[in-house]
Design a protein around this motif. Structure first.
Motif, short mmCIF file in Angstrom:
data_model
loop_
_atom_site.label_atom_id
_atom_site.label_comp_id
_atom_site.label_asym_id
_atom_site.label_seq_id
_atom_site.Cartn_x
_atom_site.Cartn_y
_atom_site.Cartn_z
N GLU A 39 40.69 -9.76 13.10
CA GLU A 39 40.11 -11.02 13.57
C GLU A 39 40.34 -11.05 15.08
O GLU A 39 41.48 -11.08 15.54
CB GLU A 39 40.81 -12.20 12.89
CG GLU A 39 40.21 -13.54 13.19
CD GLU A 39 38.90 -13.78 12.46
OE1 GLU A 39 38.11 -14.58 12.99
OE2 GLU A 39 38.66 -13.18 11.40
N MET A 40 39.26 -10.98 15.85
CA MET A 40 39.37 -10.84 17.30
C MET A 40 38.75 -12.04 18.01
O MET A 40 37.84 -12.66 17.50
CB MET A 40 38.63 -9.57 17.76
CG MET A 40 39.20 -8.29 17.25
SD MET A 40 38.22 -6.84 17.74
CE MET A 40 36.98 -6.81 16.44
N GLN A 41 39.26 -12.29 19.20
CA GLN A 41 38.65 -13.23 20.11
C GLN A 41 38.12 -12.42 21.28
O GLN A 41 38.88 -11.67 21.91
CB GLN A 41 39.65 -14.29 20.61
CG GLN A 41 40.13 -15.25 19.53
CD GLN A 41 41.11 -14.61 18.57
OE1 GLN A 41 42.08 -13.99 18.99
NE2 GLN A 41 40.86 -14.73 17.29
N VAL A 42 36.83 -12.55 21.53
CA VAL A 42 36.19 -11.81 22.61
C VAL A 42 35.81 -12.80 23.69
O VAL A 42 35.09 -13.76 23.43
CB VAL A 42 34.94 -11.05 22.11
CG1 VAL A 42 34.28 -10.28 23.24
CG2 VAL A 42 35.30 -10.13 20.95
N VAL A 91 43.78 -9.99 19.89
CA VAL A 91 44.08 -10.08 18.46
C VAL A 91 45.40 -10.83 18.37
O VAL A 91 46.43 -10.36 18.85
CB VAL A 91 44.20 -8.70 17.80
CG1 VAL A 91 44.62 -8.84 16.35
CG2 VAL A 91 42.89 -7.93 17.91
N GLY A 92 45.34 -12.04 17.79
CA GLY A 92 46.54 -12.88 17.79
C GLY A 92 46.91 -13.23 19.22
O GLY A 92 46.09 -13.76 19.96
N ASP A 93 48.12 -12.89 19.62
CA ASP A 93 48.55 -13.12 21.00
C ASP A 93 48.51 -11.86 21.85
O ASP A 93 48.97 -11.86 22.98
CB ASP A 93 49.99 -13.68 21.00
CG ASP A 93 50.06 -15.07 20.41
OD1 ASP A 93 49.06 -15.81 20.52
OD2 ASP A 93 51.11 -15.42 19.83
N GLU A 94 47.97 -10.77 21.29
CA GLU A 94 47.98 -9.49 22.00
C GLU A 94 46.61 -9.16 22.58
O GLU A 94 45.61 -9.15 21.88
CB GLU A 94 48.39 -8.38 21.02
CG GLU A 94 48.41 -7.01 21.63
CD GLU A 94 48.64 -5.90 20.61
OE1 GLU A 94 48.68 -4.74 21.03
OE2 GLU A 94 48.75 -6.20 19.40
N ARG A 95 46.58 -8.89 23.87
CA ARG A 95 45.35 -8.43 24.51
C ARG A 95 45.23 -6.94 24.21
O ARG A 95 46.08 -6.17 24.61
CB ARG A 95 45.41 -8.68 26.01
CG ARG A 95 44.26 -8.06 26.73
CD ARG A 95 43.33 -8.90 27.54
NE ARG A 95 43.14 -10.27 27.25
CZ ARG A 95 43.02 -11.22 28.16
NH1 ARG A 95 43.14 -10.92 29.44
NH2 ARG A 95 42.80 -12.45 27.83
N VAL A 96 44.17 -6.55 23.49
CA VAL A 96 44.04 -5.16 23.06
C VAL A 96 43.03 -4.37 23.87
O VAL A 96 43.03 -3.14 23.83
CB VAL A 96 43.71 -5.06 21.55
CG1 VAL A 96 44.84 -5.62 20.71
CG2 VAL A 96 42.40 -5.74 21.22
#
Length: 149
Positions: free
Chosen positions: A128-131, A15-20
């Motif tokens: 808004e996530m990047q998977v 999420v953004g620059d953070e790996r969650v």
């Protein structure tokens, strides 16, 4: 509830620059919650996901679960699994559950997976996530809690 279950070598959510959330192998599960879903749907879907025998045994047959292999689950909430495109080309999401209750059921799904013994990482609800994932096989299974039994 609906799920797209992918057997993965690794998967991560940013999420953004953070790996969650991140796993080194197991299942990446995209989870959608629909209107009319309840606790029983979350529990049934979790039991099915954790017990899916989609990992190969010594003979090369899909006969082992994420628990058998000591692997993890990356669960990502995805309301778009309830997108309806039967009319026109723009999806309608009227069958997706409202966000507050959807989050409760998504969290229950994750908690049930954990209670059954599977380590679970997650994305961030309504973000808004990047998977990213490396699909293993590829093996992809579609599940719907209304069609499990």
């Amino acid at each position: 509830m609906r799920a797209v279950v992918q057997r993965v070598r690794r998967a991560a959510v940013t999420v953004g620059d953070e790996r969650v959330g991140r796993i080194d192998g197991g299942l990446c599960v995209l989870v959608g919650v629909g209107r009319g879903d309840d606790d029983a749907d979350a529990d049934a879907l979790a039991e099915k996901v954790v017990g899916l025998r989609i990992f190969e045994d010594e003979a090369g047959k899909m006969n082992r679960s994420v628990l058998d292999e000591g692997l993890e689950i990356l669960a990502v909430s995805q309301f778009t699994l309830f997108g309806d495109v039967r009319k026109g080309k723009r999806p309608s999401f009227v069958e997706a559950m409202e966000p507050v209750r959807a989050n409760e059921l998504f969290e229950r799904f994750c908690a049930t997976c954990r209670a059954l013994g599977a380590p679970v990482e997650t994305g961030r609800f309504r973000a808004e996530m990047q998977v990213e994932l490396v699909n293993d096989g590829p093996v992809t299974i579609l599940l719907d809690s209304k069609r499990l039994f």
